[in-house]
Write a protein that holds these residues in place. Structure first.
Motif, PDB file in Angstrom:
ATOM      1  N   HIS A   1      -1.944  -2.870  12.164  1.00 18.89           N
ATOM      2  CA  HIS A   1      -1.147  -4.095  12.210  1.00 18.89           C
ATOM      3  C   HIS A   1       0.128  -4.002  13.052  1.00 18.89           C
ATOM      4  CE1 HIS A   1      -3.776  -5.673   9.153  1.00 18.89           C
ATOM      5  NE2 HIS A   1      -3.432  -4.737   8.292  1.00 18.89           N
ATOM      6  N   ALA A   2       0.553  -2.789  13.407  1.00 17.04           N
ATOM      7  CA  ALA A   2       1.778  -2.622  14.206  1.00 17.04           C
ATOM      8  C   ALA A   2       1.584  -1.428  15.140  1.00 17.04           C
ATOM      9  CB  ALA A   2       2.990  -2.420  13.311  1.00 17.04           C
ATOM     10  N   LEU A   3       0.552  -1.525  15.961  1.00 16.90           N
ATOM     11  CA  LEU A   3       0.173  -0.409  16.823  1.00 16.90           C
ATOM     12  C   LEU A   3       1.337   0.055  17.691  1.00 16.90           C
ATOM     13  CD1 LEU A   3      -1.992   1.476  18.013  1.00 16.90           C
ATOM     14  CD2 LEU A   3      -2.607  -0.385  19.594  1.00 16.90           C
ATOM     15  N   LEU A   4       2.153  -0.878  18.170  1.00 20.86           N
ATOM     16  CA  LEU A   4       3.260  -0.514  19.052  1.00 20.86           C
ATOM     17  C   LEU A   4       4.212   0.464  18.375  1.00 20.86           C
ATOM     18  CD1 LEU A   4       4.775  -0.838  21.698  1.00 20.86           C
ATOM     19  CD2 LEU A   4       5.861  -2.886  20.755  1.00 20.86           C
ATOM     20  N   ILE A   5       4.490   0.262  17.095  1.00 23.33           N
ATOM     21  CA  ILE A   5       5.375   1.176  16.373  1.00 23.33           C
ATOM     22  C   ILE A   5       4.730   2.551  16.244  1.00 23.33           C
ATOM     23  CG2 ILE A   5       6.369   1.651  14.095  1.00 23.33           C
ATOM     24  CD1 ILE A   5       7.011  -1.320  13.887  1.00 23.33           C
ATOM     25  N   GLY A   6       3.430   2.589  15.947  1.00 28.98           N
ATOM     26  CA  GLY A   6       2.751   3.869  15.844  1.00 28.98           C
ATOM     27  C   GLY A   6       2.759   4.636  17.149  1.00 28.98           C
ATOM     28  N   LEU A   7       2.471   3.951  18.251  1.00 25.13           N
ATOM     29  CA  LEU A   7       2.431   4.618  19.552  1.00 25.13           C
ATOM     30  C   LEU A   7       3.816   5.096  19.969  1.00 25.13           C
ATOM     31  CD1 LEU A   7       0.004   2.235  21.487  1.00 25.13           C
ATOM     32  CD2 LEU A   7      -0.515   4.469  20.488  1.00 25.13           C
ATOM     33  N   THR A   8       4.836   4.318  19.664  1.00 32.26           N
ATOM     34  CA  THR A   8       6.195   4.735  20.000  1.00 32.26           C
ATOM     35  C   THR A   8       6.604   5.953  19.188  1.00 32.26           C
ATOM     36  OG1 THR A   8       6.778   2.445  20.509  1.00 32.26           O
ATOM     37  CG2 THR A   8       8.590   3.984  20.177  1.00 32.26           C
ATOM     38  N   THR A   9       6.270   5.953  17.918  1.00 35.84           N
ATOM     39  CA  THR A   9       6.617   7.083  17.051  1.00 35.84           C
ATOM     40  C   THR A   9       5.971   8.373  17.543  1.00 35.84           C
ATOM     41  OG1 THR A   9       6.788   5.533  15.198  1.00 35.84           O
ATOM     42  CG2 THR A   9       6.698   7.860  14.659  1.00 35.84           C
ATOM     43  N   ASP A  10       4.801   8.267  18.153  1.00 40.15           N
ATOM     44  CA  ASP A  10       4.143   9.451  18.715  1.00 40.15           C
ATOM     45  C   ASP A  10       5.023  10.168  19.733  1.00 40.15           C
ATOM     46  OD1 ASP A  10       1.862   8.931  17.253  1.00 40.15           O
ATOM     47  OD2 ASP A  10       0.779   7.980  18.908  1.00 40.15           O
ATOM     48  N   THR A  11       5.943   9.444  20.364  1.00 42.63           N
ATOM     49  CA  THR A  11       6.749  10.012  21.445  1.00 42.63           C
ATOM     50  C   THR A  11       8.109  10.514  20.971  1.00 42.63           C
ATOM     51  OG1 THR A  11       7.969   8.011  22.133  1.00 42.63           O
ATOM     52  CG2 THR A  11       5.704   8.248  22.936  1.00 42.63           C
ATOM     53  N   VAL A  12       8.440  10.325  19.705  1.00 49.05           N
ATOM     54  CA  VAL A  12       9.769  10.685  19.212  1.00 49.05           C
ATOM     55  C   VAL A  12       9.921  12.207  19.141  1.00 49.05           C
ATOM     56  CG1 VAL A  12      11.319  10.603  17.217  1.00 49.05           C
ATOM     57  CG2 VAL A  12      10.099   8.542  17.940  1.00 49.05           C
ATOM     58  N   ALA A  13      10.841  12.745  19.891  1.00 50.45           N
ATOM     59  CA  ALA A  13      11.258  14.144  19.790  1.00 50.45           C
ATOM     60  C   ALA A  13      10.076  15.110  19.765  1.00 50.45           C
ATOM     61  CB  ALA A  13      12.164  14.322  18.580  1.00 50.45           C
TER      62      ALA A  13
ATOM     63  N   ILE B   1       7.669  -1.152   5.911  1.00 48.01           N
ATOM     64  CA  ILE B   1       7.846   0.285   6.106  1.00 48.01           C
ATOM     65  C   ILE B   1       9.150   0.705   5.442  1.00 48.01           C
ATOM     66  CG2 ILE B   1       8.017   2.173   7.780  1.00 48.01           C
ATOM     67  CD1 ILE B   1       6.636   0.368   9.815  1.00 48.01           C
ATOM     68  N   GLY B   2       9.063   1.586   4.452  1.00 45.99           N
ATOM     69  CA  GLY B   2      10.251   2.055   3.752  1.00 45.99           C
ATOM     70  C   GLY B   2      11.166   2.845   4.668  1.00 45.99           C
ATOM     71  N   ALA B   3      12.458   2.708   4.451  1.00 47.49           N
ATOM     72  CA  ALA B   3      13.432   3.329   5.339  1.00 47.49           C
ATOM     73  C   ALA B   3      13.331   4.846   5.369  1.00 47.49           C
ATOM     74  CB  ALA B   3      14.839   2.908   4.931  1.00 47.49           C
ATOM     75  N   MET B   4      12.939   5.474   4.250  1.00 45.97           N
ATOM     76  CA  MET B   4      12.867   6.935   4.188  1.00 45.97           C
ATOM     77  C   MET B   4      11.483   7.478   4.518  1.00 45.97           C
ATOM     78  SD  MET B   4      15.778   8.373   3.668  1.00 45.97           S
ATOM     79  CE  MET B   4      15.367   9.970   2.980  1.00 45.97           C
ATOM     80  N   THR B   5      10.600   6.637   5.024  1.00 42.76           N
ATOM     81  CA  THR B   5       9.288   7.100   5.485  1.00 42.76           C
ATOM     82  C   THR B   5       9.499   7.944   6.741  1.00 42.76           C
ATOM     83  OG1 THR B   5       8.356   5.027   4.684  1.00 42.76           O
ATOM     84  CG2 THR B   5       6.964   6.367   6.113  1.00 42.76           C
ATOM     85  N   THR B   6       8.933   9.138   6.772  1.00 43.23           N
ATOM     86  CA  THR B   6       9.156  10.006   7.929  1.00 43.23           C
ATOM     87  C   THR B   6       8.368   9.512   9.140  1.00 43.23           C
ATOM     88  OG1 THR B   6       7.320  11.503   7.435  1.00 43.23           O
ATOM     89  CG2 THR B   6       9.457  12.000   6.407  1.00 43.23           C
ATOM     90  N   HIS B   7       8.811   9.946  10.311  1.00 41.93           N
ATOM     91  CA  HIS B   7       8.088   9.600  11.534  1.00 41.93           C
ATOM     92  C   HIS B   7       6.639  10.060  11.437  1.00 41.93           C
ATOM     93  CE1 HIS B   7      11.914   8.527  13.130  1.00 41.93           C
ATOM     94  NE2 HIS B   7      12.342   9.762  13.289  1.00 41.93           N
ATOM     95  N   TYR B   8       6.426  11.235  10.891  1.00 40.27           N
ATOM     96  CA  TYR B   8       5.069  11.774  10.764  1.00 40.27           C
ATOM     97  C   TYR B   8       4.208  10.859   9.904  1.00 40.27           C
ATOM     98  CZ  TYR B   8       1.309  15.015   9.432  1.00 40.27           C
ATOM     99  OH  TYR B   8       0.086  15.598   9.193  1.00 40.27           O
ATOM    100  N   GLU B   9       4.760  10.359   8.820  1.00 38.75           N
ATOM    101  CA  GLU B   9       4.010   9.465   7.941  1.00 38.75           C
ATOM    102  C   GLU B   9       3.709   8.140   8.637  1.00 38.75           C
ATOM    103  OE1 GLU B   9       5.804  11.112   3.672  1.00 38.75           O
ATOM    104  OE2 GLU B   9       6.873   9.558   4.803  1.00 38.75           O
ATOM    105  N   VAL B  10       4.656   7.637   9.406  1.00 43.51           N
ATOM    106  CA  VAL B  10       4.419   6.400  10.159  1.00 43.51           C
ATOM    107  C   VAL B  10       3.310   6.622  11.184  1.00 43.51           C
ATOM    108  CG1 VAL B  10       5.424   4.784  11.814  1.00 43.51           C
ATOM    109  CG2 VAL B  10       6.751   5.512   9.823  1.00 43.51           C
TER     110      VAL B  10
END
Length: 284
Positions: free
Chosen positions: A90-102, A72-81
């Protein structure tokens, strides 16, 4: 308020960004999404001589596979993730966590790498990358180096990034087929987490074969709930097992007291939220 005057540089390659930081000196700041930095500049809590904007560096954006790793590139936005199918696979936990950001506005501008490099102990994303044993690729004057997540977060708002280095990408081992959940408690919607729990499980025939659990805002850095993981592995994925394991969530943590919660309350939240996160991941 108006920020203090600074020079502005917008390089188009990683090498140019590293060079710009070297030329600007140690008081330069890197601008990613700017969701944390810009308010600090406006309040003049920071007054860098130079701002190095990474927004034009195409190499730092996007999600790709690289063998057994998801990159995952550092400048990839939360929305894109959030929306990337590789993350969900392959990394469902990261996707689900990003759903909760701000909120949606922040997720469209804020970046994955910017949030991690900011290292706010109440930030949501450090816990899942720690739970998943991610690696951070850093670029600096001496070339590139890789730092495991367990060594990247050093202290409050402090990481292994050295002066002149930038975060290029985060490499996450693939957890294909794993279930996951992120549970957090905050006072109001879109606020920082008082406590958060990131949980990922691999089950086999009703038994928890592998477990990874990490906690948000229970120390100066994200922490693995090792006692919980050990209690879960090899046990049946039942509500009773999960409740018993969750009682161990506060072991080895060092939460701080503030206007939101004292130490005992944060420890209580860690136990309750761990139970909820693991139960949701297990479908129990």
């Amino acid at each position: 308020m108006i920020p203090a005057a600074f020079d502005y540089v917008a390089p188009e390659t990683v090498d140019d960004a590293v060079r710009a930081l070297a030329e600007a000196g140690e008081d330069a700041k890197v601008l990613a999404g700017g969701q944390s930095l810009l308010p600090v500049l406006r309040m003049r809590l920071a007054a860098p001589s130079t701002l190095v904007d990474l927004g034009k560096i195409a190499e730092l954006r996007g999600v790709r596979e690289d063998g057994a790793a998801l990159v995952i590139g550092a400048m990839t936005t939360h929305y894109e993730v959030q929306r990337d199918p590789l993350v969900r696979e392959h990394a469902l936990l990261i996707g689900l966590t990003t759903d909760t950001v701000a909120d949606p506005q922040i997720r469209h501008r804020g970046t994955f790498g910017g949030s991690l490099a900011h290292a706010d102990p109440a930030g949501d994303l450090p816990a899942p990358v720690l739970a998943l044993d991610a690696e951070f690729v850093l670029a600096g004057p001496d070339g590139r180096r890789t730092v495991p997540a367990a060594e990247f977060f050093v202290d409050f708002f402090t990481t292994a990034l050295q002066p002149g280095e930038i975060l290029v990408e985060v490499r996450v081992p693939k957890y294909t087929g794993w279930t996951a959940h992120y549970e957090k408690f905050n006072r109001v919607a879109q606020a920082w987490s008082m406590v958060g729990v990131a949980a990922a499980l691999r089950t086999d025939g009703g038994t928890i074969a592998e477990a990874r659990v990490a906690l948000t805002n229970m120390a100066a850095t994200p922490v693995r709930a090792g006692a919980v993981e050990q209690a879960l592995v090899g046990a049946p994925a039942t509500a009773e097992t999960i409740r018993a394991a969750a009682e161990l969530a506060a072991e080895g943590t060092s939460p701080t007291a503030d206007g939101n919660a004292d130490v005992a309350y944060r420890q209580h939240l860690a136990r309750v939220l761990t139970g909820r996160a693991v139960a949701a991941a297990a479908g129990a």
